[in-house]
Write a protein that holds these residues in place. Structure first.
Motif, short mmCIF file in Angstrom:
data_model
loop_
_atom_site.label_atom_id
_atom_site.label_comp_id
_atom_site.label_asym_id
_atom_site.label_seq_id
_atom_site.Cartn_x
_atom_site.Cartn_y
_atom_site.Cartn_z
N THR B 114 17.14 27.71 15.04
CA THR B 114 16.10 26.75 15.41
C THR B 114 16.72 25.42 15.87
O THR B 114 16.03 24.42 15.96
CB THR B 114 15.15 26.44 14.24
OG1 THR B 114 15.93 25.87 13.18
CG2 THR B 114 14.45 27.67 13.74
N SER B 115 18.01 25.44 16.15
CA SER B 115 18.69 24.17 16.41
C SER B 115 18.26 23.48 17.69
O SER B 115 18.52 22.30 17.86
CB SER B 115 20.20 24.38 16.42
OG SER B 115 20.63 24.70 15.11
N PHE B 116 17.61 24.21 18.58
CA PHE B 116 17.10 23.56 19.79
C PHE B 116 15.62 23.18 19.64
O PHE B 116 15.02 22.63 20.55
CB PHE B 116 17.26 24.48 21.01
CG PHE B 116 18.65 24.47 21.55
CD1 PHE B 116 19.13 23.37 22.26
CD2 PHE B 116 19.50 25.54 21.36
CE1 PHE B 116 20.42 23.35 22.76
CE2 PHE B 116 20.80 25.53 21.87
CZ PHE B 116 21.26 24.44 22.57
N HIS B 117 15.01 23.49 18.49
CA HIS B 117 13.57 23.27 18.33
C HIS B 117 13.28 21.80 18.03
O HIS B 117 13.44 21.34 16.91
CB HIS B 117 13.04 24.15 17.19
CG HIS B 117 13.08 25.61 17.51
ND1 HIS B 117 12.47 26.56 16.75
CD2 HIS B 117 13.67 26.27 18.53
CE1 HIS B 117 12.68 27.76 17.28
NE2 HIS B 117 13.42 27.60 18.36
N PHE B 118 12.85 21.09 19.05
CA PHE B 118 12.59 19.66 18.88
C PHE B 118 11.15 19.40 18.47
O PHE B 118 10.76 18.28 18.21
CB PHE B 118 12.93 18.89 20.17
CG PHE B 118 12.17 19.35 21.38
CD1 PHE B 118 10.91 18.86 21.64
CD2 PHE B 118 12.72 20.28 22.24
CE1 PHE B 118 10.21 19.29 22.75
CE2 PHE B 118 12.02 20.72 23.35
CZ PHE B 118 10.76 20.23 23.60
N TRP B 119 10.35 20.49 18.42
CA TRP B 119 8.93 20.32 18.09
C TRP B 119 8.66 20.66 16.63
O TRP B 119 7.56 20.54 16.16
CB TRP B 119 8.09 21.22 18.99
CG TRP B 119 8.52 22.65 18.90
CD1 TRP B 119 8.10 23.57 17.98
CD2 TRP B 119 9.47 23.32 19.72
NE1 TRP B 119 8.74 24.75 18.17
CE2 TRP B 119 9.58 24.64 19.24
CE3 TRP B 119 10.26 22.94 20.82
CZ2 TRP B 119 10.44 25.57 19.81
CZ3 TRP B 119 11.11 23.87 21.38
CH2 TRP B 119 11.20 25.16 20.90
N ARG B 120 9.69 21.08 15.92
CA ARG B 120 9.54 21.53 14.54
C ARG B 120 9.99 20.41 13.60
O ARG B 120 10.89 19.66 13.93
CB ARG B 120 10.44 22.74 14.36
CG ARG B 120 10.15 23.61 13.19
CD ARG B 120 11.23 24.66 13.14
NE ARG B 120 11.05 25.73 14.12
CZ ARG B 120 10.45 26.87 13.83
NH1 ARG B 120 9.98 27.10 12.62
NH2 ARG B 120 10.32 27.80 14.76
N SER B 121 9.38 20.31 12.45
CA SER B 121 9.78 19.27 11.51
C SER B 121 11.12 19.62 10.87
O SER B 121 11.42 20.79 10.65
CB SER B 121 8.73 19.11 10.41
OG SER B 121 9.27 18.32 9.37
N ASP B 122 11.92 18.58 10.56
CA ASP B 122 13.19 18.89 9.90
C ASP B 122 12.99 19.30 8.44
O ASP B 122 13.93 19.69 7.78
CB ASP B 122 14.20 17.74 10.04
CG ASP B 122 13.64 16.41 9.60
OD1 ASP B 122 12.56 16.38 8.99
OD2 ASP B 122 14.29 15.38 9.87
N ARG B 123 11.75 19.23 7.97
CA ARG B 123 11.49 19.77 6.63
C ARG B 123 11.68 21.29 6.60
O ARG B 123 11.87 21.87 5.55
CB ARG B 123 10.07 19.43 6.18
CG ARG B 123 9.95 17.96 5.88
CD ARG B 123 8.83 17.64 4.91
NE ARG B 123 8.53 16.23 5.04
CZ ARG B 123 7.41 15.76 5.60
NH1 ARG B 123 6.46 16.59 5.99
NH2 ARG B 123 7.22 14.48 5.73
N SER B 124 11.61 21.88 7.80
CA SER B 124 11.83 23.33 7.86
C SER B 124 13.25 23.68 7.43
O SER B 124 13.55 24.84 7.19
CB SER B 124 11.56 23.84 9.28
OG SER B 124 12.51 23.29 10.18
N LEU B 125 14.12 22.67 7.34
CA LEU B 125 15.50 22.92 6.92
C LEU B 125 15.67 22.83 5.41
O LEU B 125 16.73 23.16 4.89
CB LEU B 125 16.45 21.93 7.60
CG LEU B 125 16.47 21.95 9.12
CD1 LEU B 125 17.29 20.78 9.64
CD2 LEU B 125 17.04 23.26 9.63
N ASP B 126 14.63 22.37 4.73
CA ASP B 126 14.76 22.17 3.28
C ASP B 126 15.06 23.46 2.54
O ASP B 126 15.62 23.44 1.45
CB ASP B 126 13.47 21.54 2.72
CG ASP B 126 13.40 20.05 3.06
OD1 ASP B 126 14.41 19.52 3.57
OD2 ASP B 126 12.35 19.44 2.85
N LYS B 127 14.70 24.58 3.14
CA LYS B 127 14.99 25.85 2.46
C LYS B 127 16.49 26.13 2.37
O LYS B 127 16.92 26.99 1.62
CB LYS B 127 14.25 27.00 3.16
CG LYS B 127 14.64 27.21 4.60
CD LYS B 127 13.98 28.51 5.09
CE LYS B 127 14.39 28.88 6.50
NZ LYS B 127 13.61 28.24 7.54
#
Lengths: 307, 252
Positions: B114-127
């Motif tokens: 998802t490293s190119f996903h600029f529309w997604r929240s960085d909270r998606s990385l909390d996992k």
């Protein structure tokens, strides 16, 4: 005060502002604020100094002006086409410029933007020195007559909010994390397996498209697309706005744009009229010497220290 | 076992010239899987150049590099990182304005796609945080998880760098002077750390500190003036008169 409370105050202010302040001035301010926020995406978060963003800002305003006037498309579609065109132009410039960094990157973007500028002087559809005049404002969603300045203002406010949110989202996204990492330590990002040029290019295209959104909206507001918006002066002005407000802060560039536009507007009417560039120059020098982090950056540091 | 399976990384006639100056000349390296292999030599012997050639930060003027039987001579740096060759740098390579946790997460993020996903929240990385904390604990940095990296002591930064590298599950780690500029205490800690993380992995390191080399390394290649002087175990290399001369000759 919490962030939500701040946000509520700002929104409330933005909603009532046109009843206290001249709406056209506010719209100009919002367009430049969006332009500066878009620019900040590539300079503040991508670490790349583009000196050619006027090409995207001005280019989009011409495209939007042309399709609104000649094709008669709805206003939203016209703005969308202008934005996409700026994104495509950003892709073309980015592919060439992104291979270099620092001063070389700045020079390549400047050179390419100047080429675009000369196309606008020569091309027939731009109206040359006169600019593209009489762009129809049309209706928002086919309902609200945008010739009314209040309707137009809320339309511009909506566009700005959308653009601003996109910048915020991009900065606080998985993509934004990689961008931060690249700005911090590029060789390390490469050694972790990231193709850094692709990330920089995407940031550049996003920044160009959002600058285009600002330019397109401005063309609708003033019903005019002119060479001023594509001139390299404009590329320089957006650097000034961004640095003055605070590089790499989310709201800084918007504040910087506000200061610059307000100064230009109010000084131009007063006795200092002819001296606007000098006043701005002095402010810029003072800012770079004494407030390196810009208005918002300095305030943020003060708040941090006092707690 | 075939030769290729036994050696994970090999070079044949690896050469690098800079405008007439030969920095690396005809180097044939064979790095065995699961070994800790050291590259030593006096200053200016070309160790770092060899290192940069292996990680594609420099382009060789001659020779071949093979990784697990694949020719990677013309691969790009980011490409070989994705194949499993991950390097460190002489100066600690961390993302200074991010926290230790975020540093490790940058590496973990790569496999998310998802490293190119600029529309997604960085909270998606909390996992990824749990795994990141695990890695930090492994290198003894659990206390520093939320510390901005610039504020961490030097030795800790190097440990963080190793944690970040481990996040990529590399097949081979290339460490460029992992104990450079460290005090005794940090050296001991990092040496121990390298020993721990080397289990099931291959490590190639450039190192000045011969104490560290003798404590860790299975095999040592000595470089001098861009060419291989000798190769062997620490006992073999350290008694070689040519090696002594290469080092002592400088001191006179």
């Amino acid at each position: 005060m919490s962030r939500t409370a701040w946000l509520a105050v700002v929104i409330a202010f933005a909603l009532v502002a046109p009843f206290a302040i001249y709406p056209v001035f506010l719209m100009k301010l919002l367009c430049f604020a969006l332009f500066a926020c878009a620019f900040n995406l590539i300079l503040g978060y991508g670490g790349l100094l583009s000196f050619g963003h006027a090409a995207f800002f001005g280019g989009a305003s011409y495209i939007t002006g042309h399709v609104l006037k000649e094709w008669g498309v709805p206003t939203e579609i016209g703005i969308l086409i202008g934005t996409l065109a700026a994104g495509v132009l950003g892709m073309a410039v980015g592919v060439i410029a992104i291979r270099r960094a620092g001063i070389y990157f700045a020079m390549i973007t400047l050179a390419l933007a100047q080429m675009v500028y000369f196309i606008f002087i020569q091309a027939r559809f731009t109206g040359g020195e006169n600019g593209l005049q009489g762009i129809p404002r049309g209706h928002a969603l086919g309902l609200f007559d945008l010739n009314d300045n209040y309707a137009m203002y809320y339309f511009v406010l909506a566009v700005f909010s959308l653009g601003f949110y996109m910048v915020y989202r991009a900065v606080h996204s998985p993509f934004g994390q990689i961008l931060r990492a690249i700005r911090d330590n590029e060789p390390r990002a490469i050694s972790l397996g990231y193709d850094v040029d692709k990330y920089k290019l995407q940031a550049f295209v996003l920044s160009a498209a959002l600058a285009g959104l600002a330019g397109s909206t401005k063309a609708v507001v003033f019903q005019l697309a002119s060479l001023t918006d594509a001139h390299w002066h404009m590329s320089g002005e957006v650097v000034l706005m961004t640095l003055l407000g605070g590089l790499g802060t989310i709201v800084g560039p918007a504040v910087g744009a506000g200061v610059v536009v307000a100064l230009q507007n109010y000084l131009a009417a007063g006795p200092l009229g002819a001296w606007v560039p000098v006043v701005l120059g002095v402010i810029f020098v003072v800012c770079v010497l004494a407030f390196r982090k810009g208005i918002v950056g300095e305030i943020r540091d003060m708040v941090k220290k006092s707690f | 076992m075939t030769d290729q399976a036994d050696h994970i990384l090999t070079t044949e006639g690896l050469t690098k010239e800079f405008k007439g100056f030969v920095a690396v000349s005809d180097v044939n390296l064979k790095i065995r899987r699961h070994h800790i292999h050291a590259l030593i030599g006096p200053n200016g012997a070309g160790k770092t150049t060899v290192f940069n050639l292996l990680t594609k930060f420099l382009i060789p003027t001659g020779g071949h590099i093979r990784f697990g039987g694949r020719d990677i001579t013309s691969a790009k740096p980011a490409e070989i990182a994705r194949m499993g060759i991950v390097r460190s740098f002489q100066i600690s390579a961390v993302f200074g304005h991010m926290t230790a946790l975020e540093n490790v997460r940058i590496a973990l993020q790569r496999n998310e796609g998802t490293s190119f996903h600029f529309w997604r929240s960085d909270r998606s990385l909390d996992k990824l945080n749990d795994r990141a904390r695990e890695l930090l604990t492994m290198v003894g940095l659990e206390r520093y998880a939320d510390t901005t990296t610039v504020e961490m002591p030097y030795g800790r930064k190097r440990a963080l760098e190793i944690a970040t590298t481990l996040a990529l599950e590399p097949e081979i780690m290339l460490l460029d002077e992992p104990t450079q500029g460290m005090g005794h205490e940090d050296i001991a800690r990092v040496t121990e750390l390298i020993r721990t993380v080397a289990k099931g992995r291959t490590i190639l390191m450039v190192e000045h500190n011969l104490g560290v080399v003798s404590a860790l390394c299975d095999r040592i290649t000595v470089l001098q003036r861009g060419a291989i002087l000798t190769e062997g175990t620490y006992a073999e290399v350290s008694t070689d008169p040519r090696v002594k001369e290469a080092y002592m000759g400088r001191a006179q």
